[in-house]
Motif scaffolding. Structure first.
Motif, PDB file in Angstrom:
ATOM      1  N   UNK A  35       9.637   6.299  10.784  1.00  0.00           N
ATOM      2  CA  UNK A  35       8.604   7.258  11.194  1.00  0.00           C
ATOM      3  C   UNK A  35       8.017   8.035  10.024  1.00  0.00           C
ATOM      4  N   UNK A  36       8.865   8.454   9.083  1.00  0.00           N
ATOM      5  CA  UNK A  36       8.401   9.232   7.939  1.00  0.00           C
ATOM      6  C   UNK A  36       9.385   9.071   6.795  1.00  0.00           C
ATOM      7  N   UNK A  37       8.873   9.180   5.573  1.00  0.00           N
ATOM      8  CA  UNK A  37       9.723   9.110   4.395  1.00  0.00           C
ATOM      9  C   UNK A  37       8.988   9.711   3.218  1.00  0.00           C
ATOM     10  N   UNK A  38       9.744   9.971   2.149  1.00  0.00           N
ATOM     11  CA  UNK A  38       9.079  10.438   0.942  1.00  0.00           C
ATOM     12  C   UNK A  38       8.304   9.321   0.278  1.00  0.00           C
ATOM     13  N   UNK A  39       8.985   8.193   0.008  1.00  0.00           N
ATOM     14  CA  UNK A  39       8.363   7.076  -0.678  1.00  0.00           C
ATOM     15  C   UNK A  39       9.007   5.776  -0.238  1.00  0.00           C
TER      16      UNK A  39
END
Length: 283
Positions: A35-39
């Protein structure tokens, strides 16, 4: 798929199951959507080093919050507005001297996808930025990563899809939506990119990394807008070289002919296409 609520119906989350069914064929062996991550590049590189991801692994996300470009520049986008994808390839049997062609072949594959699926006149700025006109649509970042069974390359692609003009970080950027692309569905765009990149990469690898025999060099040179341009190249160490971009050699290096000097082959650098000053109007 993102199981949380999302309110913008024009920006749906990626569909992990459908993507797996569509793209898990050579060279791609696994695909994960977070769903979401830094990189995605940093996450996949860490998984490769730990032996949790092998050749052909693909990682993508709906929300990349700290993406990286060249020289550690950040690349951030609103959630579910872009394609941010990384993959790990291991060019077994290819000399490391030729690995420099991998990010160029990936940029070429991205442009293939955008020409054939999105209907855009996508061109390349050396080494691997994808442009429409003189505005950047996509960038590629590659790094050599050690896997327990042998080194390979983690490649990240960032592609602007649904951003409005006020959501872009710089005026020299653009998105598929702004350019009036035939397709702006992120699932469709991601499938097309992975398929086209896979075709270019496999042709290059099957030719032992030979850029000529694989057809990658000729296709890249034909599509590279930098060749023939007056350029300013920001080199590592804060040096700058100005001259005419004469071509790209068989190692993927940019050949620049500066005023009053011999041609120089550049393996790295940030290129600016220098527009000639407009001649004054005459009566």
């Amino acid at each position: 798929m993102d199981g949380t609520a999302w309110g913008d119906l024009s920006r749906p989350p990626l569909r992990e199951g459908a993507l797996r069914r569509a793209v898990l064929t050579a060279p791609w062996t696994a695909l994960d959507v977070v769903p979401a991550t830094g990189s995605t590049n940093a996450d996949l590189a860490a998984a490769v080093r730990a032996g949790r991801a092998g050749p052909g692994a693909v990682l993508t996300t709906d929300d990349q919050q700290s993406g990286r470009g060249r020289r550690d520049r950040t690349w951030t986008t609103p959630p579910r507005s872009a394609v941010a994808v990384s993959f790990f390839v291991r060019p077994d049997g290819v000399s490391r001297a030729l690995w420099s062609w991998v990010p160029l072949a990936v940029g070429l594959g991205v442009s293939d996808a955008l020409i054939h699926v999105a209907g855009l006149n996508a061109r390349l700025k050396w080494p691997n930025d994808v442009l429409v006109g003189d505005r950047k649509l996509s960038g590629v970042l590659a790094e050599v990563v050690e896997h327990p069974s042998g080194a390979g390359i983690v490649v990240g692609v960032g592609l602007n899809v649904l951003q409005r003009a006020d959501e872009l970080p710089v005026p020299t950027a653009t998105s598929l939506a702004i350019e009036g692309a035939a397709v702006t569905d992120r699932d469709t765009v991601l499938r097309a990119v992975l398929r086209a990149v896979g075709v270019r990469y496999q042709a290059w690898a099957a030719a032992g990394g030979d850029p000529r025999r694989s057809g990658v060099a000729a296709a890249y040179r034909e599509r590279c807008l930098t060749i023939g341009q007056q350029v300013r190249v920001e080199l590592p160490g804060s040096n700058v070289l100005e001259g005419v971009a004469e071509g790209v050699d068989d190692e993927g290096r940019l050949l620049v002919w500066p005023d009053g000097g011999p041609v120089q082959a550049l393996a790295a650098g940030d290129v600016v296409h220098v527009r000639p000053e407009r001649a004054p109007d005459t009566a």
